[in-house]
Design a protein around this motif. Structure first.
Motif, mmCIF file in Angstrom:
data_model
loop_
_atom_site.group_PDB
_atom_site.id
_atom_site.type_symbol
_atom_site.label_atom_id
_atom_site.label_comp_id
_atom_site.label_asym_id
_atom_site.label_seq_id
_atom_site.Cartn_x
_atom_site.Cartn_y
_atom_site.Cartn_z
ATOM 1 N N GLU A 51 11.628 -22.372 -48.922
ATOM 2 C CA GLU A 51 10.382 -21.927 -49.106
ATOM 3 C C GLU A 51 9.269 -22.178 -47.962
ATOM 4 O OE1 GLU A 51 8.814 -22.404 -52.960
ATOM 5 O OE2 GLU A 51 10.352 -21.038 -53.770
ATOM 6 N N THR A 52 9.536 -22.864 -46.864
ATOM 7 C CA THR A 52 8.417 -23.391 -45.961
ATOM 8 C C THR A 52 9.048 -22.561 -44.436
ATOM 9 O OG1 THR A 52 8.799 -25.817 -46.577
ATOM 10 C CG2 THR A 52 8.027 -25.329 -44.447
ATOM 11 N N THR A 82 3.095 -25.458 -41.268
ATOM 12 C CA THR A 82 4.004 -25.005 -42.043
ATOM 13 C C THR A 82 3.224 -24.078 -43.192
ATOM 14 O OG1 THR A 82 3.632 -27.023 -43.412
ATOM 15 C CG2 THR A 82 5.719 -26.878 -41.782
ATOM 16 N N GLN A 94 3.866 -21.747 -46.746
ATOM 17 C CA GLN A 94 4.895 -21.665 -48.031
ATOM 18 C C GLN A 94 5.147 -20.178 -48.398
ATOM 19 O OE1 GLN A 94 6.408 -24.590 -49.409
ATOM 20 N NE2 GLN A 94 5.435 -25.244 -47.569
ATOM 21 N N THR A 143 7.949 -22.258 -40.611
ATOM 22 C CA THR A 143 7.177 -23.240 -39.557
ATOM 23 C C THR A 143 6.824 -22.303 -38.501
ATOM 24 O OG1 THR A 143 8.568 -25.214 -39.831
ATOM 25 C CG2 THR A 143 7.512 -24.985 -37.977
#
Length: 557
Positions: free
Chosen positions: A320-321, A343, A345, A323
Motif C-alpha cells: 500500500e506504499t 511515500t 499510502q 513512492t
C-alpha cells in the motif's frame, strides 16, 4: 443592466466631417466577416447565426441552424470544452458569451418538444460506419440527411462510445445521451451492437456497402512500466470509467491515487469519491499551468475534495506504499527528476496516462497505411489508401475531444457524399476574421452573464448531474449579449448616421444598400457600425468589378 461609456473602444465624433474632396476615393460596402466563435468551433458551427435566432426567441430555427453542423447540442452543451468562448470578443468587454449554456438549452428544448429534421430523397447508396462514438454517429446523421442508407456496427453493448463509457453520468446524464442517439435512429440509421468488425472487406461485400467510414474510438488505456511488488490494486482510468458506466462498482478502497493530469484523470478521481473513497489524490509530474485538464475541471475537482500533488512522478508501488519522486521544471518547461522521494499510502492506483486505439484489424487491408504513432494516414478528403474506405475520429491524427470527433464526422460525411456522386467536395473559402479592435463600441451594454446553476451536494455518492441548465428567459438574455461580430443585425446606426441619405433600407432581414449617386465617402456609416459589417472600399477596387462577398450563411449552408 446599466449602459456605460466604454473607454475600450474609440468614440465617434459626429461633429467631424471627413475631407472627401471633389472626388470620392472610397465608399462603404456591406460585408459578412468571420466571427471568432465560429472560427474556433471544432464542429464548424455557425454560432453567430443561431445565437441571433435565439436572441429573437426563434428557438426551433436556432436549433435547425445548429444541428446542420452539430447534431448533438444537448451533449455538447454539457461536455464540450467550448473553445468558442475562449475566442469570444465579448470577453474583452466583460465576459464571454456562455455559448455552451445556450446550446444546451436548445438541445434540451429539442428533446422535450420532439423536434426533428428533414432528409433528402433516397440516393440508393449504402454506407457502413464502424464505431458508434461521436464521430461515427455524427457522420451517420449527416449521411442519412443526405439520403444515404447508413448502418453503424459497434463492438459495445450500448451506442455512444466514450460518451457512454468515458464521460461520467454526473457530466452527461445517460438519458440525455440516449435521446440524442435516438434522433440518429429516427433518420433511419440502423445501429448494430455487440458486433466487433474483424474483416472490413468481407463485411463490405456481404452488406453491399458502397463506402465505409472507420470511426472507432480510443478506448484502450496506455500503460507505463512502474515496479509493483505485492501491489495495491492498479488499474487504468479508462477501465474504471467503463466499468462504472456499465453499472458495476469497483472496490477501490478508502485511499485512491490517480496518476495523470488529463480530464480523464479528473473524472477518475471524482468517480473514485463517488464510489466511496475517503481520500482521492491526483499525482501529476508537471505543474497546473501545463496539465491537459481544463481549468474548470480542476476547479470542480478541488471543490469536491480531490487533492492534487503537483511535480511528482510515481517510481514504485509496494503493497500500500507508493513512492513518488519530486520533479522540477527546466527552462523549457519539461519535468526533471530531483532524486528526492516521499511515500504515499494508497489502496488503489489508477493510471490516467492517455488512450490508444485498437487498429490491428485495419492492417489486414491492402492500401491502408499508418503513421508512426499507429494512427491511419488519410488524404485531405479523409479517404485512406483504399478507395471507398474513409477514416476519422480517434484513428486519425487529431485532437481528441467529443466536439472535434463530431466535426470530423461531418467533414467525412461531406467527402463520402461527394465521392459516391463521383465528385469532390471542397470547403468554401471563409471570410477574414474580425477582431475586437475592429468593432466600434462607443456605447455598450454592461450585462451580467447568465450562470448555470450548480446542483447540490458534491459529496453525494450517486452520479446525478452536477450542473443545471438555463431557463428560457436566461437563455435568451445570454444570447442577447452577443455582439454579432462582423455580421449586420440591422441596428440602423448606419442609416441614422449618413448625412446624405445614401443608405437605403431594404426591409427586415434584407439589410441595406448604398446609393452611390448620393454617397460622398465620408465614412460616417463605417464608424457608426458597431459590429464592423461595413468596409470602406477604394474606388479603384469598385472599378475592377470585384465580386460581392458571400454571406456567412451562404458559406455554412
Amino acid at each position: 443592466m446599466s449602459t456605460l461609456h466604454s473607454e475600450m473602444s474609440p468614440v465617434v465624433n459626429l461633429t467631424r466631417r471627413h475631407a472627401v474632396g471633389v472626388e470620392r476615393t472610397s465608399h462603404p460596402v456591406y460585408v459578412d466577416l468571420l466571427p471568432p466563435c465560429n472560427h474556433a468551433c471544432p464542429a464548424g458551427e455557425n454560432i453567430q447565426a443561431w445565437l441571433a435566432q435565439a436572441q429573437a426567441g426563434h428557438w426551433h430555427a436556432a436549433w435547425e441552424t445548429l444541428v446542420a453542423d452539430n447534431p448533438f447540442p444537448a451533449i455538447h452543451g454539457r461536455v464540450c470544452y467550448h473553445p468558442c468562448e475562449g475566442s469570444c470578443n465579448r470577453g474583452e468587454l466583460d465576459s464571454a458569451i456562455s455559448i455552451h449554456a445556450v446550446e444546451r438549452f436548445l438541445g434540451d428544448q429539442a428533446q422535450a418538444e420532439g423536434w426533428t429534421v428533414a432528409k433528402a430523397a433516397p440516393s440508393g447508396k449504402r454506407v457502413l460506419v464502424i464505431g458508434a462514438g461521436p464521430s461515427g454517429l455524427a457522420a451517420a446523421w449527416h449521411l442519412a440527411r443526405l439520403g444515404h442508407e447508413v448502418e453503424i456496427r459497434d463492438a459495445g453493448p450500448v451506442a455512444g462510445g466514450m460518451m457512454q463509457f468515458g464521460i461520467p453520468a454526473y457530466r452527461l446524464p445517460r438519458e440525455v445521451l440516449a435521446k440524442e442517439i435516438a434522433k440518429v435512429e429516427q433518420l433511419g440509421v440502423k445501429i448494430v451492437l455487440d458486433h466487433k468488425v474483424e474483416d472490413i472487406l468481407a463485411e463490405q461485400q456481404a452488406g453491399h456497402f458502397d463506402a465505409i467510414y472507420i470511426a472507432i474510438g480510443a478506448q484502450v488505456g496506455r500503460h507505463i512500466d512502474i515496479p509493483a511488488r505485492d501491489a495495491a490494486r492498479v488499474l487504468d482510468a479508462v477501465s474504471l470509467l467503463h466499468t462504472t458506466a456499465s453499472g458495476e462498482k469497483p472496490l477501490l478502497g478508502r485511499r485512491v491515487i490517480v496518476y495523470g493530469g488529463s480530464g480523464t484523470a479528473m473524472d477518475a478521481a471524482r468517480t473514485a469519491k463517488r464510489l466511496g473513497a475517503d481520500d482521492a489524490m491526483i499525482v501529476y509530474y508537471r505543474d497546473s499551468a501545463r496539465m491537459a485538464a481544463q481549468p474548470f475541471e480542476v476547479k470542480e475537482a478541488l471543490a469536491e475534495g480531490i487533492k492534487i500533488k503537483w511535480l511528482s512522478s510515481i517510481k514504485d508501488i509496494s503493497g500500500e506504499t507508493v513512492t513518488v519522486e519530486k520533479m522540477v521544471l527546466d527552462d523549457k518547461g519539461r519535468p526533471q527528476p530531483t532524486g528526492e522521494y516521499e511515500t504515499l499510502q494508497a489502496d488503489s492506483v489508477v493510471l490516467a496516462l492517455g488512450q490508444t486505439t485498437d487498429i490491428g484489424f485495419l492492417r489486414k487491408i491492402p492500401g491502408i497505411e499508418f503513421q508512426q504513432d499507429g494512427t491511419v494516414i488519410v488524404g485531405d478528403d479523409m479517404q485512406t489508401g483504399r478507395a471507398g474506405i474513409f477514416a476519422g475520429g480517434d484513428v486519425v491524427p487529431a485532437q481528441r475531444s467529443v466536439t472535434n470527433a463530431v466535426g470530423l464526422g461531418k467533414k467525412a460525411a461531406r467527402h463520402i457524399d461527394a465521392w459516391l456522386a463521383g465528385t469532390v467536395w471542397t470547403h468554401p473559402s471563409t471570410h477574414r476574421l474580425v477582431s475586437f479592435k475592429e468593432l466600434n463600441l462607443p456605447l455598450y451594454a454592461d450585462v451580467i452573464k447568465a450562470r448555470e446553476p450548480e446542483l447540490p451536494a458534491p459529496e453525494r455518492a450517486d452520479f446525478s448531474e452536477i450542473v443545471g441548465g438555463l431557463d428560457e428567459a436566461a437563455a435568451r438574455h445570454e444570447a442577447q449579449r452577443c455582439l454579432s461580430c462582423g455580421n449586420c443585425y440591422e441596428c440602423d446606426h448606419c442609416y441614422a448616421a449618413c448625412p446624405e441619405a445614401a443608405i437605403v433600407k431594404l426591409g427586415p432581414d434584407h439589410g441595406y444598400d448604398v446609393n452611390l449617386d448620393l454617397c460622398t465617402g465620408c465614412q460616417a456609416c463605417f464608424e457608426q457600425c458597431p459590429c464592423h459589417a461595413i468596409d470602406m472600399t477604394p474606388e479603384a477596387a469598385a472599378a475592377t468589378g470585384s465580386a460581392p462577398i458571400p454571406s456567412e450563411k451562404e458559406l455554412t449552408a
